[in-house]
Write a protein that holds these residues in place. Structure first.
Motif, PDB file in Angstrom:
ATOM      1  N   ALA A   1      50.163  53.340  50.878  1.00  5.19           N
ATOM      2  CA  ALA A   1      49.627  52.925  49.580  1.00  5.19           C
ATOM      3  C   ALA A   1      49.883  51.441  49.339  1.00  5.19           C
ATOM      4  CB  ALA A   1      50.257  53.753  48.463  1.00  5.19           C
ATOM      5  N   ALA A   2      51.080  50.967  49.704  1.00  3.07           N
ATOM      6  CA  ALA A   2      51.410  49.549  49.522  1.00  3.07           C
ATOM      7  C   ALA A   2      50.514  48.673  50.386  1.00  3.07           C
ATOM      8  CB  ALA A   2      52.875  49.318  49.856  1.00  3.07           C
ATOM      9  N   LEU A   3      50.262  49.100  51.621  1.00  2.00           N
ATOM     10  CA  LEU A   3      49.413  48.319  52.528  1.00  2.00           C
ATOM     11  C   LEU A   3      47.993  48.205  51.963  1.00  2.00           C
ATOM     12  CD1 LEU A   3      48.957  46.863  55.200  1.00  2.00           C
ATOM     13  CD2 LEU A   3      48.542  49.098  56.272  1.00  2.00           C
ATOM     14  N   ILE A   4      47.458  49.324  51.468  1.00  6.03           N
ATOM     15  CA  ILE A   4      46.109  49.308  50.898  1.00  6.03           C
ATOM     16  C   ILE A   4      46.063  48.408  49.659  1.00  6.03           C
ATOM     17  CG2 ILE A   4      44.339  50.708  49.759  1.00  6.03           C
ATOM     18  CD1 ILE A   4      45.221  53.038  51.555  1.00  6.03           C
ATOM     19  N   ALA A   5      47.096  48.522  48.798  1.00  5.15           N
ATOM     20  CA  ALA A   5      47.130  47.724  47.569  1.00  5.15           C
ATOM     21  C   ALA A   5      47.205  46.239  47.881  1.00  5.15           C
ATOM     22  CB  ALA A   5      48.332  48.137  46.720  1.00  5.15           C
ATOM     23  N   LEU A   6      47.986  45.865  48.894  1.00  7.02           N
ATOM     24  CA  LEU A   6      48.098  44.456  49.260  1.00  7.02           C
ATOM     25  C   LEU A   6      46.777  43.916  49.794  1.00  7.02           C
ATOM     26  CD1 LEU A   6      51.639  44.435  50.873  1.00  7.02           C
ATOM     27  CD2 LEU A   6      50.929  43.128  48.875  1.00  7.02           C
ATOM     28  N   LYS A   7      46.071  44.750  50.563  1.00  4.85           N
ATOM     29  CA  LYS A   7      44.759  44.313  51.067  1.00  4.85           C
ATOM     30  C   LYS A   7      43.777  44.094  49.918  1.00  4.85           C
ATOM     31  CE  LYS A   7      44.802  46.147  55.789  1.00  4.85           C
ATOM     32  NZ  LYS A   7      44.127  47.029  56.765  1.00  4.85           N
ATOM     33  N   VAL A   8      43.823  44.985  48.919  1.00  4.09           N
ATOM     34  CA  VAL A   8      42.939  44.834  47.762  1.00  4.09           C
ATOM     35  C   VAL A   8      43.325  43.594  46.956  1.00  4.09           C
ATOM     36  CG1 VAL A   8      42.214  45.862  45.575  1.00  4.09           C
ATOM     37  CG2 VAL A   8      42.420  47.290  47.611  1.00  4.09           C
ATOM     38  N   SER A   9      44.632  43.400  46.731  1.00  3.93           N
ATOM     39  CA  SER A   9      45.078  42.270  45.913  1.00  3.93           C
ATOM     40  C   SER A   9      44.802  40.929  46.578  1.00  3.93           C
ATOM     41  CB  SER A   9      46.579  42.396  45.613  1.00  3.93           C
ATOM     42  OG  SER A   9      47.352  42.221  46.788  1.00  3.93           O
ATOM     43  N   ALA A  10      44.591  40.929  47.894  1.00  2.00           N
ATOM     44  CA  ALA A  10      44.319  39.684  48.614  1.00  2.00           C
ATOM     45  C   ALA A  10      42.882  39.213  48.439  1.00  2.00           C
ATOM     46  CB  ALA A  10      44.618  39.870  50.101  1.00  2.00           C
ATOM     47  N   ARG A  11      42.039  40.042  47.875  1.00  2.61           N
ATOM     48  CA  ARG A  11      40.645  39.635  47.679  1.00  2.61           C
ATOM     49  C   ARG A  11      40.566  38.449  46.726  1.00  2.61           C
ATOM     50  NH1 ARG A  11      37.667  45.460  46.485  1.00  2.61           N
ATOM     51  NH2 ARG A  11      38.057  46.430  48.520  1.00  2.61           N
ATOM     52  N   PRO A  12      39.684  37.513  46.994  1.00  2.41           N
ATOM     53  CA  PRO A  12      39.534  36.365  46.078  1.00  2.41           C
ATOM     54  C   PRO A  12      38.860  36.790  44.777  1.00  2.41           C
ATOM     55  CG  PRO A  12      37.875  36.293  47.806  1.00  2.41           C
ATOM     56  CD  PRO A  12      38.801  37.419  48.173  1.00  2.41           C
ATOM     57  N   ALA A  13      39.079  35.990  43.739  1.00  3.04           N
ATOM     58  CA  ALA A  13      38.447  36.272  42.449  1.00  3.04           C
ATOM     59  C   ALA A  13      36.923  36.228  42.592  1.00  3.04           C
ATOM     60  CB  ALA A  13      38.906  35.250  41.423  1.00  3.04           C
ATOM     61  N   ASP A  14      36.245  37.069  41.814  1.00  3.37           N
ATOM     62  CA  ASP A  14      34.785  37.079  41.830  1.00  3.37           C
ATOM     63  C   ASP A  14      34.268  37.207  40.407  1.00  3.37           C
ATOM     64  OD1 ASP A  14      35.094  39.797  41.148  1.00  3.37           O
ATOM     65  OD2 ASP A  14      35.084  40.382  43.264  1.00  3.37           O
ATOM     66  N   ALA A  15      32.956  37.342  40.261  1.00  2.00           N
ATOM     67  CA  ALA A  15      32.358  37.395  38.921  1.00  2.00           C
ATOM     68  C   ALA A  15      32.849  38.605  38.131  1.00  2.00           C
ATOM     69  CB  ALA A  15      30.834  37.432  39.040  1.00  2.00           C
ATOM     70  N   ALA A  16      33.058  39.722  38.811  1.00  2.00           N
ATOM     71  CA  ALA A  16      33.513  40.931  38.130  1.00  2.00           C
ATOM     72  C   ALA A  16      34.999  40.882  37.799  1.00  2.00           C
ATOM     73  CB  ALA A  16      33.208  42.159  38.984  1.00  2.00           C
ATOM     74  N   HIS A  17      35.783  40.170  38.620  1.00  2.00           N
ATOM     75  CA  HIS A  17      37.234  40.055  38.410  1.00  2.00           C
ATOM     76  C   HIS A  17      37.625  38.582  38.523  1.00  2.00           C
ATOM     77  CE1 HIS A  17      36.548  44.193  39.832  1.00  2.00           C
ATOM     78  NE2 HIS A  17      37.562  44.520  39.036  1.00  2.00           N
ATOM     79  N   PRO A  18      37.341  37.795  37.481  1.00  2.00           N
ATOM     80  CA  PRO A  18      37.581  36.345  37.546  1.00  2.00           C
ATOM     81  C   PRO A  18      39.043  35.959  37.693  1.00  2.00           C
ATOM     82  CG  PRO A  18      36.993  37.023  35.316  1.00  2.00           C
ATOM     83  CD  PRO A  18      36.742  38.197  36.205  1.00  2.00           C
ATOM     84  N   TYR A  19      39.966  36.870  37.362  1.00  2.00           N
ATOM     85  CA  TYR A  19      41.391  36.577  37.513  1.00  2.00           C
ATOM     86  C   TYR A  19      41.976  37.189  38.789  1.00  2.00           C
ATOM     87  CZ  TYR A  19      41.238  34.880  32.726  1.00  2.00           C
ATOM     88  OH  TYR A  19      40.932  34.169  31.587  1.00  2.00           O
ATOM     89  N   GLY A  20      41.123  37.688  39.659  1.00  2.00           N
ATOM     90  CA  GLY A  20      41.583  38.221  40.929  1.00  2.00           C
ATOM     91  C   GLY A  20      41.966  39.696  40.859  1.00  2.00           C
ATOM     92  N   TYR A  21      42.539  40.177  41.965  1.00  2.00           N
ATOM     93  CA  TYR A  21      42.876  41.603  42.118  1.00  2.00           C
ATOM     94  C   TYR A  21      44.380  41.852  42.238  1.00  2.00           C
ATOM     95  CZ  TYR A  21      37.902  42.362  43.129  1.00  2.00           C
ATOM     96  OH  TYR A  21      36.538  42.432  43.047  1.00  2.00           O
ATOM     97  N   ALA A  22      45.188  40.885  41.778  1.00  2.00           N
ATOM     98  CA  ALA A  22      46.635  40.976  42.008  1.00  2.00           C
ATOM     99  C   ALA A  22      47.270  42.225  41.404  1.00  2.00           C
ATOM    100  CB  ALA A  22      47.324  39.723  41.452  1.00  2.00           C
ATOM    101  N   LYS A  23      46.696  42.736  40.311  1.00  2.00           N
ATOM    102  CA  LYS A  23      47.305  43.905  39.664  1.00  2.00           C
ATOM    103  C   LYS A  23      47.185  45.180  40.490  1.00  2.00           C
ATOM    104  CE  LYS A  23      47.553  42.907  34.755  1.00  2.00           C
ATOM    105  NZ  LYS A  23      47.225  43.381  33.396  1.00  2.00           N
ATOM    106  N   ALA A  24      46.421  45.139  41.563  1.00  2.00           N
ATOM    107  CA  ALA A  24      46.304  46.322  42.421  1.00  2.00           C
ATOM    108  C   ALA A  24      47.676  46.738  42.949  1.00  2.00           C
ATOM    109  CB  ALA A  24      45.358  46.034  43.588  1.00  2.00           C
ATOM    110  N   GLU A  25      48.585  45.779  43.101  1.00  2.00           N
ATOM    111  CA  GLU A  25      49.930  46.100  43.603  1.00  2.00           C
ATOM    112  C   GLU A  25      50.677  46.998  42.636  1.00  2.00           C
ATOM    113  OE1 GLU A  25      52.354  43.238  45.560  1.00  2.00           O
ATOM    114  OE2 GLU A  25      50.736  41.762  45.611  1.00  2.00           O
TER     115      GLU A  25
END
Length: 295
Positions: A50-74
């Motif tokens: 679960a941690a590995l998957i969350a870190l991969k998601v949180s590493a995504r760059p910010a986009d139009a749908a998530h302008p502040y990034g995906y860091a909260k996935a952790e």
């Protein structure tokens, strides 16, 4: 982020090896306490994935749908860890209940106890790496995984001590009592992980020491302004968000006020990594004389 992903992948490998050792120990001895230890390691495998998957998601760059990034996935990963810990504890209580109804003799196999001890040593070394590096990288997922492993290390040591006590005293139910105590310890660990992760999801402010540094940097670098007030902070995984109002003299040119803001932002980013700063510039009439003094 690449280093965080490598550590998370390493956790998956280590947790699988430890699970194999602890299950072997249980099969060789028949100890319910060792079974509880192995079950906790099964949770470790799930949480590492679960941690590995969350870190991969949180590493995504910010986009139009998530302008502040995906860091909260952790934080979602940390919540999953907490829930699985609680499920593991309840499963152990179930096994203790049935074994108490039908007690069975323990087989004090040296090979089984040795396998469990080796698993404990491996876990101890890896949890130290995860907690130390997770804090350095500001990764809630890695720190949560490391803290859970730390409780596993404590549980493993207590299990081995309890089995030794059961063999010396001849009281076989000591094994079950110890398994129940391990489950209580696991529940406490799950509560701690859930508490921290929920705090992050609720936009908890930065720790007091970091807040003090932020205030000091603003006061040092805002030369030319009148005051700063309404300072707010929040954390999202490895990211820190800071916003405040900066009061400047009414006759100050926009370019000069902008230069002060740039100076503050640069100083803050040198002191706090992965920082997002938002400064709202206000005229002198908006001064509250209750914010951060600018000398």
């Amino acid at each position: 982020m690449e280093q965080s992903l490598r550590l998370a992948a390493g956790s998956v490998v280590v947790s699988v090896v430890v699970l194999g050792l602890k299950y072997l120990a249980y099969r060789l001895t028949g100890s319910i306490a060792l079974y509880s230890d192995a079950l906790e390691s099964l949770v470790n495998v799930s949480t590492a994935i679960a941690a590995l998957i969350a870190l991969k998601v949180s590493a995504r760059p910010a986009d139009a749908a998530h302008p502040y990034g995906y860091a909260k996935a952790e934080y979602f990963s940390a919540v999953i860890v907490g829930v699985l810990i609680v499920v593991a504890a309840l499963s152990i209580f179930r096994e203790v209940y049935f074994a108490w109804q039908e007690p069975h003799a323990l087989d004090p196999s040296p090979s089984g106890l040795g396998a469990n001890a080796l698993a404990g040593v491996l876990n101890a070394a890896w949890c130290w790496v995860l907690i130390r590096q997770g804090r350095r990288l500001r990764s809630p997922a890695l720190v949560a995984d490391g803290k859970h492993l730390l409780t596993d290390v404590v549980s493993s040591g207590a299990v081995l001590a309890g089995i030794a006590l059961a063999m010396v005293s001849g009281y076989e139910k000591a094994d079950l009592v110890l398994a129940a105590l391990v489950a209580v310890n696991i529940l406490w660990s799950g509560y701690g992980v859930l508490k921290e992760s929920i705090g992050g999801l609720m936009d908890q402010a930065v720790p007091s020491d970091i807040l003090a540094r932020i205030r000091m940097r603003i006061a040092e670098e805002a030369v030319g302004a009148i005051e700063a007030h309404d300072l707010r902070t929040r954390q999202a995984g490895r990211l820190t968000f800071v916003d405040f109002h900066l009061v400047v003299p009414g006759e100050m040119p926009v370019s000069e006020a902008h230069a002060i803001c740039d100076r503050i932002e640069e100083a803050l980013r040198r002191d706090v990594h992965d920082l997002f700063v938002n400064i709202h510039v206000e005229p002198e009439a908006k001064a509250k004389h209750a914010g951060i003094p600018v000398l």
